[in-house]
Design a protein around this motif. Structure first.
Motif, PDB file in Angstrom:
ATOM      1  N   SER A  17       0.831  -1.204   0.000  1.00 49.66           N
ATOM      2  CA  SER A  17       0.000   0.000   0.000  1.00 49.66           C
ATOM      3  C   SER A  17       0.870   1.259   0.000  1.00 49.66           C
ATOM      4  N   LEU A  18       1.902   1.254   0.815  1.00 53.13           N
ATOM      5  CA  LEU A  18       2.824   2.392   0.846  1.00 53.13           C
ATOM      6  C   LEU A  18       3.540   2.550  -0.494  1.00 53.13           C
ATOM      7  N   GLN A  19       3.900   1.419  -1.096  1.00 50.00           N
ATOM      8  CA  GLN A  19       4.574   1.460  -2.395  1.00 50.00           C
ATOM      9  C   GLN A  19       3.652   2.070  -3.456  1.00 50.00           C
ATOM     10  N   ARG A  20       2.387   1.656  -3.461  1.00 51.91           N
ATOM     11  CA  ARG A  20       1.423   2.219  -4.423  1.00 51.91           C
ATOM     12  C   ARG A  20       1.240   3.715  -4.196  1.00 51.91           C
ATOM     13  N   GLN A  21       1.152   4.091  -2.929  1.00 52.34           N
ATOM     14  CA  GLN A  21       0.978   5.504  -2.592  1.00 52.34           C
ATOM     15  C   GLN A  21       2.193   6.307  -3.062  1.00 52.34           C
ATOM     16  N   HIS A  22       3.362   5.795  -2.837  1.00 53.55           N
ATOM     17  CA  HIS A  22       4.603   6.454  -3.252  1.00 53.55           C
ATOM     18  C   HIS A  22       4.661   6.574  -4.781  1.00 53.55           C
ATOM     19  N   THR A  23       4.312   5.514  -5.467  1.00 53.05           N
ATOM     20  CA  THR A  23       4.302   5.515  -6.934  1.00 53.05           C
ATOM     21  C   THR A  23       3.301   6.547  -7.457  1.00 53.05           C
ATOM     22  N   ALA A  24       2.161   6.640  -6.823  1.00 53.75           N
ATOM     23  CA  ALA A  24       1.152   7.624  -7.234  1.00 53.75           C
ATOM     24  C   ALA A  24       1.661   9.041  -7.015  1.00 53.75           C
ATOM     25  N   GLN A  25       2.351   9.257  -5.910  1.00 53.40           N
ATOM     26  CA  GLN A  25       2.904  10.587  -5.644  1.00 53.40           C
ATOM     27  C   GLN A  25       3.975  10.951  -6.670  1.00 53.40           C
ATOM     28  N   LEU A  26       4.822   9.998  -7.007  1.00 56.89           N
ATOM     29  CA  LEU A  26       5.851  10.251  -8.019  1.00 56.89           C
ATOM     30  C   LEU A  26       5.224  10.580  -9.365  1.00 56.89           C
ATOM     31  N   ARG A  27       4.175   9.839  -9.702  1.00 59.61           N
ATOM     32  CA  ARG A  27       3.467  10.083 -10.958  1.00 59.61           C
ATOM     33  C   ARG A  27       2.863  11.486 -10.973  1.00 59.61           C
ATOM     34  N   GLN A  28       2.307  11.897  -9.841  1.00 61.32           N
ATOM     35  CA  GLN A  28       1.705  13.224  -9.734  1.00 61.32           C
ATOM     36  C   GLN A  28       2.766  14.328  -9.869  1.00 61.32           C
ATOM     37  N   VAL A  29       3.898  14.150  -9.223  1.00 58.60           N
ATOM     38  CA  VAL A  29       4.986  15.133  -9.319  1.00 58.60           C
ATOM     39  C   VAL A  29       5.506  15.196 -10.754  1.00 58.60           C
ATOM     40  N   ARG A  30       5.655  14.036 -11.391  1.00 58.67           N
ATOM     41  CA  ARG A  30       6.119  14.010 -12.783  1.00 58.67           C
ATOM     42  C   ARG A  30       5.110  14.713 -13.691  1.00 58.67           C
ATOM     43  N   HIS A  31       3.833  14.491 -13.454  1.00 65.34           N
ATOM     44  CA  HIS A  31       2.789  15.142 -14.240  1.00 65.34           C
ATOM     45  C   HIS A  31       2.877  16.667 -14.069  1.00 65.34           C
ATOM     46  N   GLN A  32       3.068  17.127 -12.849  1.00 69.98           N
ATOM     47  CA  GLN A  32       3.186  18.561 -12.586  1.00 69.98           C
ATOM     48  C   GLN A  32       4.429  19.128 -13.265  1.00 69.98           C
ATOM     49  N   TYR A  33       5.523  18.390 -13.194  1.00 67.91           N
ATOM     50  CA  TYR A  33       6.778  18.805 -13.840  1.00 67.91           C
ATOM     51  C   TYR A  33       6.574  18.977 -15.344  1.00 67.91           C
ATOM     52  N   LEU A  34       5.936  18.006 -15.975  1.00 67.43           N
ATOM     53  CA  LEU A  34       5.684  18.086 -17.415  1.00 67.43           C
ATOM     54  C   LEU A  34       4.738  19.244 -17.744  1.00 67.43           C
ATOM     55  N   ALA A  35       3.802  19.526 -16.851  1.00 72.56           N
ATOM     56  CA  ALA A  35       2.903  20.668 -17.060  1.00 72.56           C
ATOM     57  C   ALA A  35       3.681  21.984 -16.998  1.00 72.56           C
ATOM     58  N   TYR A  36       4.647  22.079 -16.088  1.00 74.36           N
ATOM     59  CA  TYR A  36       5.481  23.283 -16.019  1.00 74.36           C
ATOM     60  C   TYR A  36       6.284  23.451 -17.306  1.00 74.36           C
ATOM     61  N   LEU A  37       6.849  22.357 -17.808  1.00 73.15           N
ATOM     62  CA  LEU A  37       7.606  22.438 -19.063  1.00 73.15           C
ATOM     63  C   LEU A  37       6.704  22.850 -20.219  1.00 73.15           C
ATOM     64  N   ALA A  38       5.501  22.300 -20.269  1.00 80.83           N
ATOM     65  CA  ALA A  38       4.548  22.669 -21.326  1.00 80.83           C
ATOM     66  C   ALA A  38       4.186  24.153 -21.219  1.00 80.83           C
ATOM     67  N   SER A  39       3.991  24.632 -20.007  1.00 79.43           N
ATOM     68  CA  SER A  39       3.697  26.057 -19.805  1.00 79.43           C
ATOM     69  C   SER A  39       4.866  26.927 -20.269  1.00 79.43           C
ATOM     70  N   ALA A  40       6.069  26.484 -19.969  1.00 78.90           N
ATOM     71  CA  ALA A  40       7.253  27.240 -20.388  1.00 78.90           C
ATOM     72  C   ALA A  40       7.359  27.271 -21.910  1.00 78.90           C
ATOM     73  N   ARG A  41       7.120  26.125 -22.556  1.00 80.72           N
ATOM     74  CA  ARG A  41       7.159  26.079 -24.035  1.00 80.72           C
ATOM     75  C   ARG A  41       6.123  27.018 -24.636  1.00 80.72           C
ATOM     76  N   LYS A  42       4.909  26.977 -24.112  1.00 81.27           N
ATOM     77  CA  LYS A  42       3.842  27.837 -24.624  1.00 81.27           C
ATOM     78  C   LYS A  42       4.195  29.307 -24.412  1.00 81.27           C
TER      79      LYS A  42
END
Length: 134
Positions: free
Chosen positions: A4-29
């Motif tokens: 359960s902790l592993q799934r939670q950690h993986t979900a958090q990493l995915r969320q941070v990566r998604h936010q990171y990619l959104a920042y890059l997309a915002s910068a490109r735009k």
């Protein structure tokens, strides 16, 4: 429990990566829209997450090149305007430089000088109007 902790950690990493990619997309735009301040801010947010990522590094290089070129252009145009007595227009360009690069001491010094000249000219105009005969 560990799974359960592993799934939670993986979900958090995915969320941070998604936010990171959104920042890059915002910068490109923002770069596409010539909004260097928005690009700077989006890249700063991305940098806080992962400054070593190749996507970030390349986009940041594009930004820095564009930023430097824009600053040089605004400084030069501002100086030309200032020499021609167009103090308000020069001040406006130097304000843009300071907004884009708050640590630019050259632009800040020129901005301060333009503000002093503008204030003095306005004071002289007020005095001239006050001293005109009725």
């Amino acid at each position: 429990h560990t799974a359960s902790l592993q799934r939670q950690h993986t979900a958090q990493l995915r969320q941070v990566r998604h936010q990171y990619l959104a920042y890059l997309a915002s910068a490109r735009k923002a770069l596409d829209d010539d909004d260097l301040i928005a690009a700077r801010d989006a890249l700063a947010a991305a940098r806080a997450i992962d400054s070593a990522d190749l996507g970030f590094v390349k986009l940041n290089e594009v930004y820095e090149t564009r930023q430097q070129g824009q600053i040089e252009q605004w400084l030069s145009e501002g100086s030309s305007l200032y020499r021609r007595g167009q103090f308000h227009q020069a001040r406006d360009l130097w304000q843009k430089v300071v907004a884009l690069d708050p640590n630019n001491t050259l632009a800040q010094a020129r901005l301060d000088r333009a503000n002093r000249v503008i204030e003095k000219l306005e004071r002289l105009r007020r005095e001239q109007v006050a001293n005109q005969p009725d």
